[in-house]
Design a protein around this motif. Structure first.
Motif, mmCIF file in Angstrom:
data_model
loop_
_atom_site.group_PDB
_atom_site.id
_atom_site.type_symbol
_atom_site.label_atom_id
_atom_site.label_comp_id
_atom_site.label_asym_id
_atom_site.label_seq_id
_atom_site.Cartn_x
_atom_site.Cartn_y
_atom_site.Cartn_z
ATOM 1 N N PHE A 1 9.040 -21.120 43.087
ATOM 2 C CA PHE A 1 7.746 -21.656 42.677
ATOM 3 C C PHE A 1 6.590 -20.732 43.027
ATOM 4 O O PHE A 1 5.459 -21.013 42.667
ATOM 5 N N ARG A 2 6.898 -19.621 43.717
ATOM 6 C CA ARG A 2 5.816 -18.742 44.126
ATOM 7 C C ARG A 2 6.166 -17.281 43.886
ATOM 8 O O ARG A 2 6.113 -16.466 44.806
ATOM 9 N N PRO A 3 6.511 -16.887 42.660
ATOM 10 C CA PRO A 3 6.688 -15.464 42.396
ATOM 11 C C PRO A 3 5.326 -14.774 42.489
ATOM 12 O O PRO A 3 4.327 -15.307 42.022
ATOM 13 N N GLY A 4 5.298 -13.590 43.074
ATOM 14 C CA GLY A 4 4.002 -12.937 43.283
ATOM 15 C C GLY A 4 3.122 -13.783 44.177
ATOM 16 O O GLY A 4 1.906 -13.839 44.023
ATOM 17 N N ALA A 5 3.746 -14.456 45.142
ATOM 18 C CA ALA A 5 3.047 -15.454 45.939
ATOM 19 C C ALA A 5 1.965 -14.837 46.813
ATOM 20 O O ALA A 5 2.020 -13.667 47.170
ATOM 21 N N LEU A 6 0.998 -15.674 47.172
ATOM 22 C CA LEU A 6 -0.071 -15.228 48.060
ATOM 23 C C LEU A 6 0.507 -14.755 49.382
ATOM 24 O O LEU A 6 -0.014 -13.821 49.987
ATOM 25 N N ALA A 7 1.613 -15.373 49.846
ATOM 26 C CA ALA A 7 2.207 -14.953 51.113
ATOM 27 C C ALA A 7 2.618 -13.494 51.066
ATOM 28 O O ALA A 7 2.459 -12.750 52.043
ATOM 29 N N SER A 8 3.146 -13.052 49.920
ATOM 30 C CA SER A 8 3.520 -11.638 49.789
ATOM 31 C C SER A 8 2.285 -10.756 49.757
ATOM 32 O O SER A 8 2.211 -9.725 50.431
ATOM 33 N N ARG A 9 1.305 -11.169 48.954
ATOM 34 C CA ARG A 9 0.104 -10.349 48.830
ATOM 35 C C ARG A 9 -0.714 -10.334 50.113
ATOM 36 O O ARG A 9 -1.258 -9.297 50.503
ATOM 37 N N ILE A 10 -0.799 -11.487 50.769
ATOM 38 C CA ILE A 10 -1.658 -11.537 51.957
ATOM 39 C C ILE A 10 -1.081 -10.693 53.079
ATOM 40 O O ILE A 10 -1.812 -10.084 53.866
ATOM 41 N N SER A 11 0.250 -10.603 53.151
ATOM 42 C CA SER A 11 0.857 -9.760 54.175
ATOM 43 C C SER A 11 0.619 -8.290 53.861
ATOM 44 O O SER A 11 0.346 -7.480 54.759
ATOM 45 N N GLN A 12 0.702 -7.924 52.579
ATOM 46 C CA GLN A 12 0.406 -6.547 52.181
ATOM 47 C C GLN A 12 -1.077 -6.225 52.393
ATOM 48 O O GLN A 12 -1.426 -5.133 52.857
ATOM 49 N N LEU A 13 -1.939 -7.185 52.047
ATOM 50 C CA LEU A 13 -3.379 -6.969 52.215
ATOM 51 C C LEU A 13 -3.756 -6.832 53.691
ATOM 52 O O LEU A 13 -4.686 -6.097 54.036
ATOM 53 N N LEU A 14 -3.044 -7.548 54.555
ATOM 54 C CA LEU A 14 -3.282 -7.408 55.989
ATOM 55 C C LEU A 14 -2.980 -5.981 56.430
ATOM 56 O O LEU A 14 -3.752 -5.369 57.181
ATOM 57 N N VAL A 15 -1.856 -5.439 55.966
ATOM 58 C CA VAL A 15 -1.505 -4.060 56.288
ATOM 59 C C VAL A 15 -2.595 -3.111 55.784
ATOM 60 O O VAL A 15 -3.044 -2.207 56.501
ATOM 61 N N VAL A 16 -3.023 -3.324 54.545
ATOM 62 C CA VAL A 16 -4.057 -2.471 53.948
ATOM 63 C C VAL A 16 -5.359 -2.561 54.747
ATOM 64 O O VAL A 16 -6.020 -1.539 55.003
ATOM 65 N N ASP A 17 -5.748 -3.760 55.145
ATOM 66 C CA ASP A 17 -6.984 -3.927 55.918
ATOM 67 C C ASP A 17 -6.907 -3.173 57.245
ATOM 68 O O ASP A 17 -7.890 -2.563 57.687
ATOM 69 N N CYS A 18 -5.744 -3.240 57.894
ATOM 70 C CA CYS A 18 -5.593 -2.531 59.166
ATOM 71 C C CYS A 18 -5.688 -1.022 58.962
ATOM 72 O O CYS A 18 -6.316 -0.322 59.767
ATOM 73 N N VAL A 19 -5.074 -0.532 57.891
ATOM 74 C CA VAL A 19 -5.182 0.895 57.571
ATOM 75 C C VAL A 19 -6.644 1.265 57.324
ATOM 76 O O VAL A 19 -7.159 2.255 57.857
ATOM 77 N N PHE A 20 -7.325 0.458 56.524
ATOM 78 C CA PHE A 20 -8.717 0.741 56.177
ATOM 79 C C PHE A 20 -9.614 0.782 57.412
ATOM 80 O O PHE A 20 -10.421 1.712 57.584
ATOM 81 N N VAL A 21 -9.488 -0.212 58.272
ATOM 82 C CA VAL A 21 -10.333 -0.248 59.473
ATOM 83 C C VAL A 21 -10.048 0.960 60.357
ATOM 84 O O VAL A 21 -10.967 1.577 60.924
ATOM 85 N N GLY A 22 -8.755 1.314 60.473
ATOM 86 C CA GLY A 22 -8.407 2.490 61.270
ATOM 87 C C GLY A 22 -9.045 3.746 60.729
ATOM 88 O O GLY A 22 -9.571 4.581 61.484
ATOM 89 N N VAL A 23 -9.022 3.903 59.409
ATOM 90 C CA VAL A 23 -9.638 5.076 58.781
ATOM 91 C C VAL A 23 -11.156 5.043 58.964
ATOM 92 O O VAL A 23 -11.785 6.066 59.292
ATOM 93 N N ALA A 24 -11.761 3.874 58.764
ATOM 94 C CA ALA A 24 -13.220 3.750 58.915
ATOM 95 C C ALA A 24 -13.663 4.058 60.344
ATOM 96 O O ALA A 24 -14.732 4.643 60.564
ATOM 97 N N GLN A 25 -12.847 3.667 61.327
ATOM 98 C CA GLN A 25 -13.173 3.978 62.718
ATOM 99 C C GLN A 25 -13.177 5.486 62.953
ATOM 100 O O GLN A 25 -14.063 6.019 63.624
ATOM 101 N N ARG A 26 -12.180 6.144 62.389
ATOM 102 C CA ARG A 26 -12.023 7.592 62.607
ATOM 103 C C ARG A 26 -13.087 8.401 61.871
ATOM 104 O O ARG A 26 -13.347 9.547 62.221
ATOM 105 N N THR A 27 -13.652 7.803 60.845
ATOM 106 C CA THR A 27 -14.685 8.508 60.054
ATOM 107 C C THR A 27 -15.975 7.689 60.078
ATOM 108 O O THR A 27 -16.621 7.511 59.048
ATOM 109 N N PHE A 28 -16.328 7.204 61.252
ATOM 110 C CA PHE A 28 -17.380 6.191 61.373
ATOM 111 C C PHE A 28 -18.700 6.617 60.721
ATOM 112 O O PHE A 28 -19.264 5.874 59.915
ATOM 113 N N ASP A 29 -19.196 7.799 61.049
ATOM 114 C CA ASP A 29 -20.516 8.205 60.541
ATOM 115 C C ASP A 29 -20.520 8.316 59.019
ATOM 116 O O ASP A 29 -21.412 7.763 58.346
ATOM 117 N N SER A 30 -19.551 9.021 58.455
ATOM 118 C CA SER A 30 -19.517 9.192 57.005
ATOM 119 C C SER A 30 -19.199 7.873 56.306
ATOM 120 O O SER A 30 -19.723 7.598 55.210
#
Length: 291
Positions: free
Chosen positions: A243-272
């Motif tokens: 009942f949940r192909p392409g479910a939010l649970a799959s996307r939200i877990s991937q998006l969590l990973v992406v958010d962590c990557v993004f914040v890590g990159v933003a921290q390392r390049t804070f000024d720019s």
């Protein structure tokens, strides 16, 4: 509690089994499905009892335990017993056709919450840091995904673009292949696939690696073809059902990973990053005022 053989946390064991299920042999899948359907009962079962219940041999059960990273069935039982100490996590949550909407709300929200918790438990700072390092120093970052994972690829691209990095997402296979062969050493290619077996993601990531780019996989299945070919693997833990192909649970877990990557990159390049974010906000605000 962690299994001493492979470091699997008891509270993420079921999620891990679910992730590797597609890559197991048919006989091992039979045993794995019993673990997913009723892990507490498997934890209480001797190898002889589980053999009878699954219709597989004791040797198959031992091989399945080893495929899951354990020394043998006793170690798997111990990990399942530890998970059974958290009963809420072992209650089946699949949606049924006759579930009332009140139950639908509870099951869906619980699935999303568990996806986040399971992903956090498997996302180590060491693995994340290696991906952040690669992106910070990259000339270009391209992401590949189709369907629901394609939406996550788009999220990667727009987040990194907002902080001034050259980042693009490709859901079309032909464009993805074109992107991949034009990458160079120092670039980063990110393949996103829940199963880790999506051909439209596998081939571009393979070509990107051959072109010299650093390759990253975001997938539920650490034993998948995608994980095997990538230099860096970040595991997500969302679950899809009938009942949940392409479910939010799959996307939200991937998006969590992406958010962590993004914040890590933003921290390392804070000024720019801050300068880029302020510039993009001003551009959008000025455009909005003119409408």
């Amino acid at each position: 509690m962690e299994d001493t053989m492979n470091g699997l946390r008891a509270d993420t064991l079921v999620a891990t089994v679910r992730g590797v299920l597609p890559s197991l042999t048919p006989a091992a899948q039979t045993v794995a499905r019993l673990i997913l359907e009723d892990p507490a009962t498997v934890a209480r079962s001797t190898i002889t009892e589980l053999s009878a219940a699954s219709g597989t041999s004791e040797a198959t059960i031992v091989r399945t335990a080893r495929l899951l990273g354990f020394a043998g069935y006793p170690q798997l039982r111990l990990a399942l017993a530890a998970a059974a100490a958290q009963p809420d996590r072992l209650v089946p949550g699949d949606l049924a056709p006759d579930d009332p909407l009140s139950e639908v709300i509870l099951k869906v929200s619980r699935a999303e919450s568990e996806a986040i918790n399971d992903t956090v438990a498997q996302l180590t700072s060491e693995r994340l840091g290696l991906v952040v390092d690669a992106i910070v120093g990259a000339r270009r970052i391209d992401s590949y995904g189709v369907g629901a994972s394609g939406l996550v690829a788009e999220d990667v691209a727009q987040k990194l673009m907002r902080i001034g990095l050259s980042s693009h997402a490709f859901q079309d296979a032909h464009l993805a292949l074109t992107s991949a062969v034009l990458l160079k050493a120092g670039d980063v290619a990110i393949g996103i696939s829940t199963s880790g077996e999506t051909p439209d993601v596998l081939e571009p990531l393979r070509l990107a690696g051959e072109a010299g780019a650093t390759t990253v996989a975001i997938t539920n299945n650490p034993r998948s073809s995608l994980a095997a070919m990538a230099e860096h693997v970040l595991i997500s833990a969302g679950r899809e059902t009938e009942f949940r192909p392409g479910a939010l649970a799959s996307r939200i877990s991937q998006l969590l990973v992406v958010d962590c990557v993004f914040v890590g990159v933003a921290q390392r390049t804070f000024d720019s990053s801050q300068e880029a974010l302020q510039s993009t906000r001003r551009a959008v605000a000025e455009f909005t005022r003119k409408r």
